[in-house]
Every structure is written in C-alpha cells, then in structure tokens.
Design a protein around this motif. Structure first.
Motif, PDB file in Angstrom:
ATOM      1  N   ASP A 119      37.706  37.726  47.892  1.00  0.00           N
ATOM      2  CA  ASP A 119      36.864  38.672  47.158  1.00  0.00           C
ATOM      3  C   ASP A 119      36.816  40.054  47.798  1.00  0.00           C
ATOM      4  O   ASP A 119      35.874  40.823  47.580  1.00  0.00           O
ATOM      5  N   LEU A 145      38.183  42.845  47.204  1.00  0.00           N
ATOM      6  CA  LEU A 145      38.013  43.994  46.321  1.00  0.00           C
ATOM      7  C   LEU A 145      36.529  44.184  45.948  1.00  0.00           C
ATOM      8  O   LEU A 145      36.039  45.313  45.831  1.00  0.00           O
ATOM      9  N   PHE A 146      35.850  43.075  45.758  1.00  0.00           N
ATOM     10  CA  PHE A 146      34.429  43.158  45.406  1.00  0.00           C
ATOM     11  C   PHE A 146      33.618  43.737  46.570  1.00  0.00           C
ATOM     12  O   PHE A 146      32.684  44.485  46.369  1.00  0.00           O
ATOM     13  N   ASN A 199      34.128  47.520  46.700  1.00  0.00           N
ATOM     14  CA  ASN A 199      33.472  48.293  45.647  1.00  0.00           C
ATOM     15  C   ASN A 199      31.947  48.216  45.658  1.00  0.00           C
ATOM     16  O   ASN A 199      31.284  49.019  45.012  1.00  0.00           O
TER      17      ASN A 199
END
Ligand code: SF4
Ligand code: SF4
Lengths: 802, 307
Positions: free
Chosen positions: B126, B128-129, B132
C-alpha cells in the motif's frame, strides 16, 4: 433581480419521486404488491392522445414529416402551467405528478402495468378506457409490434429474455451540441436547414426527396419548439398581469421575456441559458422516450453566470437558487418502464447526470464558481437526480476535491468521480480525436459521450456474462430442454486447463453478442424507417449539413453502441475456482463440478466451500487478479469482434444499474460458489460481497490491474461508514482518492451509510422516505426499491475501519 | 503447550496485518499486530493477542454442524450435543489440527510465524496510499516490545524503504527493548491507562512505574502521541484526564487521543473460550467525551476522539 425563493426543504416537497420500484426480478415477481410508483404518480395520456390524433391525420405522408407534425401537435396543444414558485418553466405532462409513456414505441407493457396491481394507481377507470382506445390505433404500428413482426424464426428465441441478455428497446442517448445552439439559437438552425434546402434544390443529390423531407421536418419541429416556448411566454404574461405580489410579478415578467427569446435566439443571461437548455431537454424527452442529460454544466453555463455577475445582474445566492429550481425540474421527468425492464431499473427515475470539472478541448482545467455552486445545489437538495459526475484530472484544484468530499459525505451517492487519466487513452483507442475526447461528458450512470457527436448512442441491453460462462460449461445446450441455445463449444471433459474454459467463454460471448447485434440491426432499420427523430437530429452536429436524419449516418468519431455487462467478477472468480479446485487441487473433475452445480451444489457442500475458499478478486492477490484481468480483456475482445451496421464494434459498459440483482435470477449455480439465482457482484469491478477480506486499499489495487484501455469504462462502487469522511480523517480519504486517480481506475463512487440505518429504513420506510442510496451509476430512494434489492444493498461490504 | 516465542530478529509471531488502518497514526496505514502481552487489561479489545503462542479462535456463528472437525482433534476436546459443537478448552492445547478440517471458518488460527521479509512485503503493497495520505506502518499488539528484535527489524526495513513508522505500545517493557525499537520509529503511540498505580495494578495486572518512567525517557528521543482507552467510572474522571493532559504537556506530547471503550473484546473472549469478567465496562457518553476533550485542549494540547 430579487426573487421569492423557497428554502431547499420546501422545494424538495414540491416534487414527488418518479423513481420506480423493480417489481420483477428477471422472469419472476419481486415485490410488485407495493406498486411500481409512489401512489401520487399518474400516467398522463396527453402525449399519447395528441400524437395519436396527429398520426390519424397524417396517414400516407412520409414518416419523418409525420413524426415532426405529431411532435408539433403535442407541443401546440398540450396543457401547460407555471407553478407559483417557478422561474424556470416547462413540463412534460399536464399533471404536476404525471409521467408519460411512449405509446408509439410500446403500448403493451404500459397497458398491462396500468391494469395490474403494481400500476393500478396510475390511471382511473376513464383513463384506462382511453388508454385502451389509444392502444387500439398503435396495434401493429408501435415499434415493438413492428420489431416482433419482423423477427425471423431464428431470432425469436433470443428476443425473449431467458437470462443471458435483456435486449432493450428504449434508450438512445447522445448529448445535443448546446454550445452551438447557444450561439445560433433555433432560428439559426432553421436558417441552416432552409439554406440546405435551397442548396440541394440546385445540386439535386440522388436522395433529394429524402433530404428535403427531413429538412422540412426539422423546420416543423424547431418552429414548434419556439412556439411552445411562446405559449409559456404568453401564459407568464397573463399570470403576471393578475399577480398582486410585486416580487412574483417581476419573476413572471422575466419568464415572459425569457421564453420570448429562447430557444429561438441565443441566450444573453444565465437564466436564459438555463431555460434554453431546459426546453431542449424537455422536448428531447417528448419527441422520444429517452434518458440522461450529459451537459457539462460549469463549462457550458459558467460564462453566462460570470457575465451576469460582472454586470451586476445576478448574485451568487440567486444563482444557487436558480440551480435548485432546475434540479426540481429535472426531478419531474420520468416514464413508465415495462415490468421486466424494471428488474434492471430499481429506483431509477430518468438516469440523468450532469458533468462538472475536467478540461476544455485544449486540456485546460474548466473549474469555475459554478462547479462549486453545482455541488452546493446538490448538497442543499439531496435529490436522487441529477447525479453529478466530477471529472478528475491532473490539474483538478484541491478545493474541488474538498467540496466533493463534503457532498459525498451527505450520503447521496454523488458526485461520482471519473478519471480523465484513465479514460482519455480509452477514447483514443476508440478513435476519438484528442480534442473531442477532452470534451466528454456523462449522460447517466457511466454512459460516456462526446457532446454533439453522438447521434443515437444506444445501450443495446444488459448482458449477463456469468450466463455465458454457464453456456460454455454446457456446450451451449440447456440441460433442461436439450435445446442448442448457445454456441456449440467443445466438451468440457476435454478441457486441459482454465485457459480452455476462458476460450469457450469468449466464444459464447461472441455468439450472444452476434444475436444481440442481429436483433439490433433489424430494430435500427425499423427505427430509421418508422421512428425518425427530426428534432434530435437537428440539435446534433452534421445532420442538417448532410440532410440526413440521425440514424442514417454516424458522426465519424462517435462513441458507439454498448452492452451493459454484469457479473464480470463472478466469471473471473469462477474461472479462478476452476483453476484451483479442478486443475490444481484436483478435488473433482470439471464434468463432476458441472454436474454438482447443475444440482445447485446439493449434497456437495464441501465442493462449494472449496470453490468459495479459492482465491477471489479484490484482495490484491495476483493469482485471482491476473485471471480477472485476462477474463475482462478477453470478454471485451469477444464483444468487439462483432460489428454493427455502421462497422463499429460492440463494447462493454459499466452501467450495470440494478441488473446485478435483477437479472441474476435466471443464472443457475456458477463455479465461484454462487448458488442458483444469487445476485452477482455489484458493478463491473466490485469484488464478491464479503470476499474482499483485505479492505479498501487492496480492492483498489486489484481493480487497478484491470486495464481500462483494454476493456471499457467501468463502474466501481465503494461503501464506507460516515465516520471515514469526518474532518480528522480527511487526509486519509483525500489520500485514498488521489491514489485512486494515480492508479488509473476510471471511476469511483461512494455509499456513505451504515448498515443499521439501512436495516431500520427497510423496517420503517415511512420514517426514511428521503434516505438515498447509491444503487449502481445512479442514486435512488431506498424505500422505492424492492425488498430483495434492499437486502442486496445491505449485504454489500461496508468497508470497515479499525 | 506450544513453546513460548523467542525474541529473535528473523521472524515473529503475528496475529493480524491490517491494511487501511486510519486510527493508528497519521494517514492511511498498515498495522502489524504482534502477539504476546505482559498486561491483562480487563477491557482488552484484542484478547487473542495476549498469549505468546498461536491460539484457536472459534466462531460459533459460522458452524454448520458438519462434524468434520471431530476426527481431527487428537485430544477429544471436540464434542457434539444439544448445544451443537462444543470445545472443552481445559482439554484443548491449541494444536490447531482442527482448523484445516473446518471448511466454514468456524475454527480459526490466531497467530502465525512470519519472516521480516514477508511482513515488509505485505506492508509495501500500500505504499502509494501512504505517500498520498501521509501514512505508513504501525506496529501494534499485544505488546510489540515483547518481540523487540523482530519489531526493530521490521521497523528498520520499513524505514529503509522510506516509510513513516509508528510504534503503538503499552510501555510495559525493559527500557533496552523499547530503545531498540524506538531507534526506527517516527512516532510513538503511547497508551496511558491509569495514573493511579494501585488501580492500574488491579485492572491490568501490573503497576505503572515502568510505564511512566519509559514514557518520560521515550519522550526525550521521539515524538509521542498519548492514547487513553476510556472506560466510564474507571479512568474518565475529569481530574484524571486533566492530570494525563498535564503529564502530556510536561513531556512534550504532540496530542492526546481518547479511545472510548467498546465491546469488541467480549465476543473475542468468548471465541477464546474464556469468561469475560468485565461486565461493568462502558464507554463515557458523548457529552462526557466532549467535556474531556475540552479539558485536554484547555492545556493547549490537541485532542481527538477515536483515533
Ligand atoms: S486446537 Fe483443535 S484439534 Fe487441537 S486440541 Fe484444540 S480443539 Fe483439538
Ligand atoms: S468442521 Fe467447522 S462447521 Fe463443521 S462442525 Fe466442526 S466447527 Fe462446525
């Protein structure tokens, strides 16, 4: 101008929902005793009456002129009224709680409905009698009659819904070219048509008569629309004269002025632009039964608003008030669906969406103050329509996200987010030039269109992919009747691996797509001949210029017909389960598994459990996700192998509506562990309910492995607890959204409601009459759904928070 | 009895890896729950984490009565009677042989030995989460410091990958164990249950001297968020919360989270075949929560409820 505005709460009470209850589930009854419509709703016969009257008088004339004259007769004579709070006017019926039905397309199902328990409140005895008389005229002449009469024996078994697809007669979508209309007004179009007539009068093309008839029909229709607006102008004038309240009098005078100008002339103010749009939208619904909207609201109306603001003609608050009034108007549109079609439209009124955000044709962000006002109008009213489509791209400003989250948080199920980064490459593959593609909008659900360029884009029907798999496992033979209904694919006993299953499945998909296309081909030929649409053709690019009605040609780069596919995840999980249970673990042979499914797993629960416990799509597990990606891409390719009459491929589309529930009834057990009749996975990308064990980030990861460019515009519905959108978690939610965008997933929408509320609403509908849920690409009042569909929605995974 | 876990660095006993955690530190996180805990809080919401060995969790609601588990149990701990399938916990040694026999998820394993690489691989899914949302990884438990070498190795590997790291701890561990993990943690989520030592002893099984001394030391090296599991009548007195806030202020905590008691522990205790003897457990009502939050904010410290 000062106005007497009603509060959003009061405005909401002015409109009765036209949402329909899904009274059937495929071939069986589903909660029909509760009725299809709310009890206040009436079937309004005036369109049918006036259309029929005109058709009786024009017998023998060319069809395109007859249709134009029939529309003119409706517009000239239908009862009109202005309600005491209105500033934007126009009704499709003479009754404020009315809906209409397209008798010219199909008279049987509305008549059946009006005479049944589910539709008995729609008409009184006199109305039923009149309906019978009107139907008498359309016997053999309605489009449905003509289609049935024209069908060859070979296609009859496929015309009747048996579970694989529900071919749909109704919708042609498309978006008028409002930008052009606002520049030239209908008078401008009429002038163009006259000029074209003059031109062909000297060049005499081979289809001179046909072109001339069409262009005359265009002129008749457009003049009728202008006259229709004129009737409202006169009525407003008359009412204003008698009005004693000064504020209201001014509004009525404004209405009179506005309707005197538009749609004949280009709009000069925001109110005129809105009224112009609404007349066109309304007449589009009156000419032909249709769905959707599709305008890019902020992009189209923003400049008018800003000009008014600069000139001091309007305030921001007043603009919000006008948008709210428009919202009410859009909720007045609705029509009767056939009981079988209701299976896929549970809760739908008119599937209307407006688009905001995104870029202009040069890639520049279009956000303006109207973007925010649109969201604000939706938030203040909380109605099921219009759904708001927010286009997200690299340059979407941060405050737009924030405002969107604020609206999503209310639980109304929109704005739904469309990802330009994922969709533009798809349009490129479809052959849409980049500048046109950047102007895309959504009419309803996830129906994607290019304004002005899609004459008559059609949803050809609902396509049940798991049933195709089922046929593949039965060599296309129905075990109950022994009839060869599907393609004769190879005997599964000889399959060496899951790839063979996939190949047979793809063959069935192509086979049934071919059947759909054959039905569609005959249908379109008949519609071209017997149901031309001169009005709609006139407001689209190219028809007046070429002298051709919309169905006779297609815009070179138009986005074309599609099939609303459902159950793709079930097919993927089923093939994964076959790979695991049959070919790897060898717990049973494939023929054994098929025999077990044919008995609906009876006595072999352990095999069903093994299938259920096989890896499932949605857990960021490459074993399952890679097969899902392959299944989706191959399924799309199998549809695209079939070309329509214009040479365009059939394609998938993610607008599953409520079909994942409604049409699952007629698919027996499938290898994913699903039992006979059990609903399919929600939307086209959702994991199986309760099988997404790793939470929402893993769901997005799995979903991102399905290539949009190789498939189509999917729909993804996610459900969260209201808690997740609260202030302290906003960074987390924003991070989730940005990751969604970066992962190139084409769409996402949210249901923000907790289970308890839904359960309570099912038990006590009277207390929750305003509770909205997102069903598929549309929002609906929860209480309008059948009990079964309510349960299906309750069962969908609620993404839990730890 | 299964052997107690050793405090080795290569692998550890993990009972859950929870992706999309949003209440255990900033942003979207993955929380890795390590098994074993020196405390026995009456209200424990993760009782399955307490033992330092894998345990059998039973979900009666899933049981279909198919009897497949019956022959699988070498100790004859499973029986069928009027009440359906029962398990005699006094006879069960958590060998977990019955788990594979059950197709319906009624018998579940809680606790698996995982390598550092396996845990980190799952955490990185995860990434990328995290980027961001300003999230990352959180180690929790149980008490992660009971496996401090493994915890430190996981944290270090995550740090090397550039992730934000958080340690969620009860503070009950020798300072050296804590120090080992702190070296890799960007923030410590430090639980404070009760400032009164005797009451602490009575309800958690240990006193709070070590905890408080570790807190003061930890705060000098890393940012601290204080977390108070709130149980009505036990630690929600205004004076008590004010004292916690003042302590937080004194050590330079960044914020205080109030975590209202929930009943989650009750069903889990049942699944473990243990009596749940904390009948008086109740969360403070909304109004009280607001008041307590206000008390903390008065001292100038940010406060939140639930995360
Ligand atoms: S874990 Fe299962 S198999 Fe082992 S002793 Fe307990 S009940 Fe029997
Ligand atoms: S195997 Fe599972 S479902 Fe069957 S009786 Fe045992 S616990 Fe129940």
């Amino acid at each position: 101008m000062e106005s007497q505005t009603l509060s959003p709460e009061k405005l909401r009470k002015k409109v009765v929902s036209r949402g329909i209850r899904n009274i059937k589930r495929g071939t069986v009854d589903d909660d029909s005793k509760r009725g299809m419509f709310r009890p206040e709703i009436r079937l309004d016969l005036q369109r049918s009456r006036l259309m029929t009257e005109s058709f009786k008088q024009t017998d023998g004339q060319p069809m395109v002129l007859r249709r134009a004259r029939a529309l003119a007769n409706v517009l000239n004579k239908m009862g009109i009224f202005i309600r005491e709070y209105e500033r934007v006017v126009g009704y499709q019926t003479a009754d404020p709680n009315g809906i209409y039905h397209p008798i010219d397309q199909n008279w049987k199902s509305p008549r059946r409905l009006a005479n049944s328990e589910a539709g008995k409140s729609l008409l009184d005895a006199a109305g039923r009698k009149e309906l019978d008389e009107l139907c008498e005229y359309w016997k053999g002449k309605s489009m449905s009659d003509r289609h049935q009469a024209a069908l060859p024996e070979s296609l009859k078994p496929y015309w009747t819904y048996e579970g694989t697809f529900l071919w749909s007669q109704l919708s042609e979508l498309g978006i008028p070219n409002y930008e052009k209309l606002f520049k030239v007004g209908l008078n401008g179009l009429i002038a163009e048509a006259r000029q074209r007539i003059a031109e062909i009068g000297t060049t005499i093309p081979v289809d001179y008569v046909e072109q001339r008839n069409f262009l005359e029909a265009v002129i008749i229709s457009l003049e009728a629309v202008i006259a229709f607006a004129g009737r409202y102008a006169a009525l407003a004038q008359k009412t204003a004269a008698a009005e004693t309240n000064a504020g209201r009098k001014r509004i009525l005078e404004e209405i009179a002025l506005t309707c005197g100008r538009v749609p004949a002339h280009p709009p000069q103010t925001f109110v005129e632009a809105i009224q112009f749009f609404y007349f066109i939208h309304l007449v589009r619904y009156l000419e032909y039964s249709t769905l959707g909207i599709g305008v890019r609201l902020d992009h189209l109306f923003g400049p008018y608003y800003e000009n008014d603001l600069k000139a001091g003609r309007i305030t921001r608050e007043e603009t919000l008030g006008i948008l709210q009034l428009l919202w009410i108007k859009l909720n007045e549109l609705g029509l009767v669906y056939s009981p079988t079609v209701s299976s896929v439209y549970g809760g739908v009124a008119s599937l209307q969406a407006v688009t905001i955000g995104g870029t202009d044709e040069n890639g520049k962000d279009v956000t303006n103050d109207l973007t925010y006002l649109t969201l604000e109008a939706a938030k203040s009213l909380k109605l099921i329509e219009p759904s708001i489509v927010l286009r997200i791209h690299e340059g979407t400003p941060e405050p737009v996200y924030a405002k969107a989250v604020e609206v999503i948080k209310t639980g109304i199920g929109y704005p739904s987010l469309f990802n330009d980064e994922a969709l533009l490459p798809l349009y490129a593959r479809w052959g849409v030039p980049a500048d046109e593609a950047r102007n895309y909008a959504v009419t309803g659900c996830v129906y994607i269109e290019i304004p002005g360029k899609n004459m008559m884009r059609r949803s050809c029907g609902y396509f049940v992919l798991p049933k195709c798999l089922w046929w593949a496992l039965h060599q296309g033979v129905d075990p109950r009747t022994q009839a060869q209904h599907g393609a004769r694919t190879p005997d599964p006993a000889g399959f060496r691996g899951w790839e063979d299953v996939l190949a047979a499945y793809a063959q069935q998909v192509t086979f049934f797509t071919t059947k759909i296309e054959q039905l569609e081909r005959i249908n379109l030929e008949l519609y071209t001949e017997f149901c031309p649409r001169p009005f709609y053709s006139a407001v689209m690019d190219g028809c007046i210029e070429t002298g051709k009605e919309a169905r006779k040609w297609v815009y070179p780069s138009m986005v074309h017909h599609f099939l609303q596919v459902i159950g793709g995840t079930n097919v993927a999980d089923a093939i994964t389960a076959i790979r695991k249970v049959v070919f790897e673990d060898q717990r049973v042979t494939l023929p054994e598994l098929i025999a077990i499914m044919d008995r609906n797993w009876e006595g072999r629960e352990e095999i069903r459990q093994a299938c259920l416990n096989a890896p499932k799509f949605g857990n960021d597990d490459d074993y399952a996700d890679a097969i899902a990606a392959e299944v989706q891409a191959r399924g799309e390719a199998a549809m695209e192998a079939v070309k329509d009459r214009y040479g365009y491929s059939h394609r998938g589309d993610g607008s599953a509506v409520s079909a994942t529930y409604g049409l699952a009834q007629d698919t027996p057990a499938t290898p994913d562990g699903r039992v006979d009749g059990e609903p399919f996975c929600d939307s086209t990308l959702a994991p199986a309910p309760g099988k997404d064990k790793k939470g929402p980030t893993a769901v997005l990861k799995s979903v991102s492995k399905i290539s949009t460019v190789q498939t189509f515009n999917h729909l993804l519905n996610q459900k969260f607890l209201p808690r997740f959108l609260e202030e302290d978690l906003k960074p987390a939610f924003m991070g989730y959204l940005k990751t969604w965008k970066e992962m190139n997933i084409p769409h996402i929408q949210f249901n923000i409601v907790d289970r308890q509320t839904l359960i309570a609403a099912k038990a006590q509908p009277e207390k929750y009459s305003d509770l909205i849920v997102r069903v598929a690409g549309f929002s609906a009042y929860f209480v309008d759904l059948s009990a079964g569909l309510q349960d299906h929605i309750i069962a969908r995974t609620e993404q839990n928070l730890t | 009895m299964a052997p107690a876990i050793a405090n080795g660095g290569d692998s550890g006993l993990v009972f859950n890896i929870q992706r999309f955690s949003v209440h255990d530190g900033p942003g979207i996180r993955t929380t890795v729950f390590l098994k074993g805990c020196p405390l026995r809080c009456l209200w424990c919401s993760n009782p399955e984490s307490q033992d330092s060995h894998p345990v059998l969790m039973v979900r009666d609601i899933n049981c279909k009565g198919c009897r497949a588990c019956l022959p699988a149990c070498p100790r004859g701990a499973i029986a069928f009677g009027a009440a359906g399938r029962t398990i005699d916990r006094s006879n069960c040694d958590n060998c977990l042989q019955c788990v594979a026999a059950c197709l319906y998820d009624s018998l579940q394993r809680c606790g698996s030995r995982l390598t550092v690489q396996a845990v980190v691989a799952e955490v990185l899914q995860d990434r990328l989460f995290y980027k961001n949302s300003g999230g990352g990884v959180t180690l929790s438990g149980g008490e992660p410091l009971m496996q401090s070498r493994f915890a430190a190795a996981v944290m270090a590997a995550c740090k090397q990958e550039g992730l934000h790291t958080a340690l969620e701890t009860s503070g009950q561990a020798p300072w050296e164990e804590m120090e080992r993990v702190l070296a890799w943690a960007d923030v410590i989520l430090f639980d404070i249950k009760q400032l009164d030592a005797a009451l602490h002893q009575r309800t958690t099984g240990v006193g709070n001297a070590t905890i408080l001394s570790n807190l003061r030391r930890a705060a000098t090296v890393r940012p601290v968020w204080l977390r108070v599991p709130l149980i009505a009548g036990f630690n929600d007195a205004a004076d008590h919360i004010r004292s916690v806030a003042l302590l937080g202020k004194e050590i330079g905590a960044q914020k205080i989270s109030l975590l209202p008691y929930h009943e989650g522990g009750r069903s889990k205790q049942n699944s473990l075949g243990r009596p749940y003897d904390f009948q008086e457990g109740k969360a403070p009502d909304e109004e009280r929560l607001k008041l307590l939050k206000g008390l903390i904010e008065e001292t100038g410290l940010p406060a939140s409820i639930g995360s």
